[in-house]
Design a protein around this motif. Structure first.
Motif: not given
Length: 446
Positions: A223-228, A242-243, A273-274, A391-392
């Motif tokens: 998953q990817a998501g930066a919102s609250e 995916f940080g 894992k981030v 990691g990346f």
């Protein structure tokens, strides 16, 4: 909060030519690469030879239908194979590398997702991963009978219910349900088949998956998501995230915040894992690598940069002078699409950069590591060692050159330092990532 144990995780985000807008303009680019399975087979085999954890394909179920002159010069997602189909074709040419793809909860039915990724997990002997996304462009909405996407929070509510249904379908069968009792003429034990009867706000599903439980129990959840809302969703459900963060400090803040949310859902930090998004540019020196990136940037028409800003800032700035700062009042109040991309652009504008500089600098929240193999490895080691990531997720700018830099330059340097594997630990993606195999929910309840 730093996760301990295990090696650095390295995954690749692959697009036919690479993720830089100028990738397809390079002399080494193959005209028909985007639909050539043999080309992708060579790329994934090179990635597996470098012992990468996974090969990932992003997706959007749409072509752009406006501003086609612009998109013809930066044709991301305009010519591509459906990703699960492509990964299924590549599975037989590889043995260990994970196979991840996006499928949108906004437009796929849960049963279709469960069946597609369950099939991929069987075909690959346990290497499938599903990237749970909500889709963030109205081009896709119009393909499925909508004028525009619902608000972000509603999309996440639907995503949460979709994931719930998909995972329940993956547990239709207990692991030992198929007994193949020829003497008794019974293939499976009926008591180990579990009908799902789901009636929710967005989906109604009564039935079961017509496929035995897959090798991993369930494919890995990306998953990817930066919102609250996105962070809370990830803390509850994701196994690989995916940080975000274009600086180490930002990555550390995201890492600490996300892992700190997990305890409220009864999860431990090592069950997630981030991975920081990063573009890697290698050269004979850091300055040489920067020159390489600058050359790629300069080959992209400024109109393309303005188009990406329009897409991700959700407003058109093309009427403004290129060599003056962007007025504060031109920034929209909020984003409905990619929150993290929106915030990155706003940050660049508020730094006082000119519009041209914003176009040249904006990189969709991926930090860029420049330098020799040793210098790039230094930066990777610092980020992982100081709690910035596990990691990346490497967005490789130009293929196959950027992948060669990683597999023949950076990976051997990380291996020499004891930071990355020299051989795969197991057969499944879960084994290689150090993630537990989920117990079937019906067995767990008993």
């Amino acid at each position: 909060m730093k996760q301990t144990g295990g090696h650095m995780v390295l995954g690749g985000l692959f697009e036919a030519y690479g993720y830089h807008s100028a990738a397809w303009l390079q002399e080494t680019a193959q005209d028909n690469a985007a639909t050539d399975v043999d080309y992708f087979r060579q790329i994934i085999q090179q990635a597996e030879a470098g012992r990468l954890d996974f090969f990932f394909l992003a997706d959007t179920p749409a072509a752009r239908t406006e501003n086609l002159d612009f998109w013809s010069r930066s044709p991301l997602y305009m010519n591509m194979l459906e990703p699960v189909t492509l990964l299924s074709a590549l599975a037989g040419s590889t043995r260990h590398i994970g196979l991840g793809a996006t499928a949108s909860t906004s437009f796929y039915e849960p049963y279709n997702i469960a069946r597609l990724f369950g099939s991929l997990d069987h075909i690959s002997h346990g290497r499938a991963a599903w990237n749970v996304v909500t889709t963030a462009n109205d081009y896709a909405a119009r393909n499925f009978g909508l004028d525009r996407l619902p608000p972000r929070d509603r999309r996440y509510e639907k995503a949460a219910e979709c994931l719930e249904v998909v995972q329940a379908l993956w547990d239709t069968w207990e692991d030992d349900a198929f007994i193949f009792d020829r003497a008794g003429a019974r293939m499976f034990d009926p008591e180990k088949f579990h009908v799902l009867d789901h009636a929710g706000e967005f989906f109604r599903v009564h039935g079961g998956l017509n496929m035995c439980r897959s090798p991993q129990g369930q494919p890995v959840i990306f998953q990817a998501g930066a919102s609250e809302t996105g962070r809370e969703f990830a803390a509850r459900t994701a196994e690989v995230v995916f940080g975000t963060g274009a600086t180490l400090a930002q990555a550390q803040a995201f890492y600490t915040d996300l892992k700190g949310r997990m305890t409220r859902y009864g999860r431990t930090a090592d069950s997630l894992k981030v991975l920081s998004g990063v573009s890697i540019v290698m050269g004979e020196s850091r300055e040489d690598a920067r020159r390489k990136w600058a050359k790629w940037q300069e080959s992209v028409p400024i109109e393309i940069g303005l188009m990406y800003l329009k897409t991700d800032l959700e407003t058109d700035l093309s009427d403004l002078p290129l060599d003056e700062p962007v007025p504060e009042h031109r920034i929209p109040e909020r984003s409905n699409f990619h929150q993290v991309y929106f915030e990155e652009i706003v940050g660049l504008i508020r730094e006082g950069l000119t519009l041209r500089q914003v176009c040249r600098t904006y990189n969709r929240s991926k930090v860029i590591f420049y330098g020799t193999a040793g210098e790039v490895a230094d930066q990777m080691e610092e980020w992982v060692g100081s709690g910035g990531s596990d990691g990346f997720m490497m967005a490789l700018p130009v293929l196959p050159d950027s992948l060669t830099d990683v597999t023949q330059g950076i990976v051997p340097e990380l291996q020499r330092r004891g930071l990355f594997r020299t051989e795969y630990e197991g057969r499944t993606l879960r084994e290689n990532l150090g993630l537990a195999r989920p117990v079937n929910r019906h067995v767990r309840k008993r």
